[in-house]
Design an enzyme around this catalytic site. Structure first.
Site, PDB file in Angstrom:
ATOM      1  N   LYS A  22       1.261 -13.635  13.756  1.00 53.46           N
ATOM      2  CA  LYS A  22       2.741 -12.672  14.084  1.00 53.46           C
ATOM      3  C   LYS A  22       2.066 -11.447  14.119  1.00 53.46           C
ATOM      4  O   LYS A  22       2.550 -10.367  14.918  1.00 53.46           O
ATOM      5  CB  LYS A  22       3.638 -12.956  12.964  1.00 53.46           C
ATOM      6  CG  LYS A  22       4.741 -12.070  13.087  1.00 53.46           C
ATOM      7  CD  LYS A  22       6.009 -12.892  12.239  1.00 53.46           C
ATOM      8  CE  LYS A  22       6.191 -12.554  10.855  1.00 53.46           C
ATOM      9  NZ  LYS A  22       6.472 -11.289  10.774  1.00 53.46           N
ATOM     10  N   ARG A  27       1.050  -6.497  17.691  1.00 54.18           N
ATOM     11  CA  ARG A  27       0.473  -5.237  17.954  1.00 54.18           C
ATOM     12  C   ARG A  27      -0.113  -5.543  19.540  1.00 54.18           C
ATOM     13  O   ARG A  27      -0.093  -4.487  20.046  1.00 54.18           O
ATOM     14  CB  ARG A  27      -0.599  -5.226  16.960  1.00 54.18           C
ATOM     15  CG  ARG A  27      -0.118  -4.522  15.804  1.00 54.18           C
ATOM     16  CD  ARG A  27      -1.311  -5.033  14.421  1.00 54.18           C
ATOM     17  NE  ARG A  27      -0.979  -4.643  13.260  1.00 54.18           N
ATOM     18  CZ  ARG A  27       0.129  -5.003  12.196  1.00 54.18           C
ATOM     19  NH1 ARG A  27       0.878  -5.825  12.518  1.00 54.18           N
ATOM     20  NH2 ARG A  27       0.308  -4.197  11.249  1.00 54.18           N
ATOM     21  N   ARG A 123      16.590  -2.707   4.630  1.00 53.88           N
ATOM     22  CA  ARG A 123      15.067  -2.553   4.259  1.00 53.88           C
ATOM     23  C   ARG A 123      14.910  -1.207   4.344  1.00 53.88           C
ATOM     24  O   ARG A 123      15.142  -0.362   5.149  1.00 53.88           O
ATOM     25  CB  ARG A 123      14.376  -3.310   5.096  1.00 53.88           C
ATOM     26  CG  ARG A 123      14.887  -4.942   4.775  1.00 53.88           C
ATOM     27  CD  ARG A 123      13.754  -5.895   5.585  1.00 53.88           C
ATOM     28  NE  ARG A 123      12.284  -5.731   5.173  1.00 53.88           N
ATOM     29  CZ  ARG A 123      11.484  -6.376   5.836  1.00 53.88           C
ATOM     30  NH1 ARG A 123      11.593  -7.093   6.853  1.00 53.88           N
ATOM     31  NH2 ARG A 123      10.112  -6.273   5.088  1.00 53.88           N
ATOM     32  N   ASP A 316       2.534 -12.068   2.137  1.00 56.48           N
ATOM     33  CA  ASP A 316       3.494 -13.127   2.595  1.00 56.48           C
ATOM     34  C   ASP A 316       3.630 -14.420   1.931  1.00 56.48           C
ATOM     35  O   ASP A 316       4.330 -15.374   2.137  1.00 56.48           O
ATOM     36  CB  ASP A 316       3.220 -12.997   4.093  1.00 56.48           C
ATOM     37  CG  ASP A 316       3.773 -11.678   4.594  1.00 56.48           C
ATOM     38  OD1 ASP A 316       4.783 -11.019   4.221  1.00 56.48           O
ATOM     39  OD2 ASP A 316       3.202 -11.357   5.882  1.00 56.48           O
ATOM     40  N   ARG A 347      12.156 -11.166  -2.724  1.00 62.48           N
ATOM     41  CA  ARG A 347      11.583 -12.403  -2.810  1.00 62.48           C
ATOM     42  C   ARG A 347      11.064 -13.086  -4.163  1.00 62.48           C
ATOM     43  O   ARG A 347      10.755 -14.090  -4.452  1.00 62.48           O
ATOM     44  CB  ARG A 347      10.129 -12.385  -1.967  1.00 62.48           C
ATOM     45  CG  ARG A 347      10.708 -12.708  -0.459  1.00 62.48           C
ATOM     46  CD  ARG A 347       9.438 -12.884   0.583  1.00 62.48           C
ATOM     47  NE  ARG A 347       9.846 -13.020   1.990  1.00 62.48           N
ATOM     48  CZ  ARG A 347       9.032 -12.864   2.950  1.00 62.48           C
ATOM     49  NH1 ARG A 347       7.796 -12.371   2.839  1.00 62.48           N
ATOM     50  NH2 ARG A 347       9.574 -13.137   4.258  1.00 62.48           N
ATOM     51  N   ARG A 389      10.043 -16.895   5.177  1.00 61.35           N
ATOM     52  CA  ARG A 389       8.863 -17.627   4.602  1.00 61.35           C
ATOM     53  C   ARG A 389       9.532 -18.586   3.269  1.00 61.35           C
ATOM     54  O   ARG A 389       8.888 -19.256   2.722  1.00 61.35           O
ATOM     55  CB  ARG A 389       8.240 -16.433   3.922  1.00 61.35           C
ATOM     56  CG  ARG A 389       7.564 -15.681   5.235  1.00 61.35           C
ATOM     57  CD  ARG A 389       6.087 -15.159   4.993  1.00 61.35           C
ATOM     58  NE  ARG A 389       5.813 -14.495   6.012  1.00 61.35           N
ATOM     59  CZ  ARG A 389       5.026 -14.854   7.114  1.00 61.35           C
ATOM     60  NH1 ARG A 389       4.957 -16.121   7.468  1.00 61.35           N
ATOM     61  NH2 ARG A 389       4.946 -13.841   8.120  1.00 61.35           N
TER      62      ARG A 389
HETATM   63  C1  S3P Z   1       2.924  -6.832   8.439  1.00 61.71           C
HETATM   64  C2  S3P Z   1       2.611  -6.254   7.156  1.00 61.71           C
HETATM   65  C3  S3P Z   1       3.273  -6.747   5.985  1.00 61.71           C
HETATM   66  C4  S3P Z   1       3.828  -8.006   5.973  1.00 61.71           C
HETATM   67  C5  S3P Z   1       4.782  -8.401   7.100  1.00 61.71           C
HETATM   68  C6  S3P Z   1       3.845  -8.186   8.400  1.00 61.71           C
HETATM   69  C7  S3P Z   1       2.298  -6.138   9.699  1.00 61.71           C
HETATM   70  O1  S3P Z   1       4.282  -5.827   5.380  1.00 61.71           O
HETATM   71  O2  S3P Z   1       4.528  -8.436   4.709  1.00 61.71           O
HETATM   72  O3  S3P Z   1       5.185  -9.614   7.316  1.00 61.71           O
HETATM   73  O4  S3P Z   1       2.281  -6.869  10.507  1.00 61.71           O
HETATM   74  O5  S3P Z   1       1.813  -5.283   9.333  1.00 61.71           O
HETATM   75  P1  S3P Z   1       3.899  -4.233   4.826  1.00 61.71           P
HETATM   76  O6  S3P Z   1       3.169  -3.593   5.750  1.00 61.71           O
HETATM   77  O7  S3P Z   1       5.306  -3.873   4.542  1.00 61.71           O
HETATM   78  O8  S3P Z   1       3.337  -4.638   3.575  1.00 61.71           O
END
Ligand code: S3P
Length: 436
Positions: A22, A27, A123, A316, A347, A389
């Site tokens: 993901k 990206r 958030r 995660d 969570r 999740r």
């Molecule tokens: C992610 C970074 C993480 C992760 C999220 C995906 C990413 O979050 O929990 O599911 O793709 O950069 P944080 O950067 O807020 O820790």
């Protein structure tokens, strides 16, 4: 809304591939949009969160197409070629989408509005808005910019020297994207190593990055090159069948082609330290990322202490680790994970509340949780709280429980793992989806 009935006790057997990563898929879509030329991406994740990113880049004028073999082509518009979106850019439920896009849009020559679901609007956005404003970004949001919707009036950006208060790849990536447009770029220091998929892909595209331990600096490039990419399987998705097979007697599972970036593999390390029997085979590289087949057999686990720099490497996977810990002998304690409180749900609270319904001995702490095991879980109705999740971790708990577990709001699994239920069925799990 759909419910998922899960029958406990059956082993998982077979060899399967999980959908694309993901984080890398987000990206790939965003960065390719800024490239000169067309990028080609295989195994791009089709989950809800990445579909949101795809729709967002289309709103910015980017052409995205898919051929019969499933390869996605993204026609980059160059660093200065995006167009002003004519309506609110809809980030759905995806924190990665809104935070990375905010960085990408802060230095454009147009105005954008970003929003998403009520869950996304709750958030924290101050973590990106504050440093972006330090760069000169003009951003307005609810409660002085702490929450979306966000309005971003593109403006010239200045050099940033910034120490991130939390280890967050979303914040780091947001600021690296803004750094592409900042006079003098930016220099970021993290408190602990978060995932580095942005650094890996930007470097492949020709961006000038300097990495020294927890410090990363980016210099604004003239242009970025298009790329070809095979997205590895998502370790955060592979983790679900992997934990089930590590615990269910009679299981034998191979997950092929999974990304094992060392900044993501904290769960593998934690499970191994708890006594799990798992191996990495056929290690290779795809798009600068390490990839392996993961082979797992069941074993008796024991409790462990998890904290510090391990946490961002498995952030995660922590609700799932709580599930595994219910089957481990002794106490498992997770610390330094207060970030869990600002994910799709709190969570810590939701994992504790839902696992208790299945009979788990789990207590919340301000920055984690404590689990005492082993416990024979008992099937019961539980709730996903709209958190993908959590829904999947509860499904795995259901596979380990005696009797039937029903997960309400299970459709959210598709946010990150489309085909989750079918994949478990292929491996021998007994699951039934019911439309509520
Ligand atoms: C992610 C970074 C993480 C992760 C999220 C995906 C990413 O979050 O929990 O599911 O793709 O950069 P944080 O950067 O807020 O820790």
């Amino acid at each position: 809304m759909s419910s998922l009935h899960v029958e406990g006790g059956r082993p998982l057997q077979g060899r399967v591939a999980v959908p694309g990563d993901k984080s890398i898929s987000h990206r790939a879509l965003l960065f390719a949009s800024l490239a000169d030329g067309t990028s080609r991406v295989r195994n791009l994740l089709r989950g809800g969160d990445c579909q949101a990113t795809l729709a967002c880049v289309r709103q910015l004028g980017v052409l995205v197409a898919q051929d019969a073999a499933g390869t996605v082509s993204i026609e980059g518009r160059g660093l200065r070629g995006l167009v002003e979106p004519s309506s609110v850019v809809a980030c759905a439920n995806s924190g990665t989408t809104i935070r990375l896009l905010a960085g990408l849009l802060a230095g454009q020559r147009f105005t954008s509005f970003l929003s998403g679901t009520p869950q996304l609007q709750s958030r924290p956005m101050g973590r990106i808005v504050d440093p972006l404003r330090e760069m000169g970004a003009r951003i307005i949001g609810r409660q002085s910019g702490r929450f979306a919707p966000l309005a971003i009036e593109g403006s010239p950006l200045a050099r940033l020297h910034y120490t991130l208060p939390v280890a967050s790849a979303q914040v780091k990536s947001c600021l690296l994207l803004a750094g592409l447009y900042a006079e003098g770029g930016c220099v970021l220091t993290e408190p602990a190593a978060s995932r580095d998929h942005s650094e890996i892909l930007l470097a492949r595209m020709g961006a000038e990055l300097e990495i020294d331990g927890l410090r990363v600096a980016i210099t604004p490039p003239e242009s970025l090159q298009a790329f070809e990419l095979d997205v590895p399987g998502d370790l955060s998705s592979a983790a679900f069948p992997l934990v089930a097979a590590a615990l269910l007697p009679g299981s034998e599972l191979c997950l092929s082609g999974v990304g094992v970036n060392p900044r993501r593999d904290g769960l593998l390390e934690a499970l191994t330290s708890m006594g799990a029997v798992l191996r990495r085979e056929s290690l290779c590289e795809a798009g600068g990322e390490p990839v392996a087949d993961l082979v797992v057999h069941p074993a008796q686990l024991h409790g462990a202490e998890i904290g510090g720099a391990q946490i961002p490497r498995m952030i995660d996977e922590l609700p799932l680790l709580a599930v595994a810990a219910t089957q481990a002998h002794g106490v498992t304690r997770v610390r330094d994970a207060a970030e869990l409180r600002v994910k799709e749900t709190d969570r810590i609270a939701t994992t504790v509340a839902e696992l208790r319904k299945l009979g788990a001995h789990i207590e919340a702490a301000p920055d984690g949780f404590v689990v005492e095991g082993p416990t024979q879980l008992r099937g019961a109705p539980v709730n996903s709280h709209g958190d993908h999740r959590l829904a999947m971790a509860l499904t795995i708990a259901g596979l380990l429980a005696a009797g039937q577990t029903t997960i309400m709001g299970a459709e959210v699994c598709a946010d990150s793992f489309p085909g989750f239920v079918d994949l478990l069925r292929t491996l021998g799990a007994k699951l039934a989806e019911v439309e509520a």
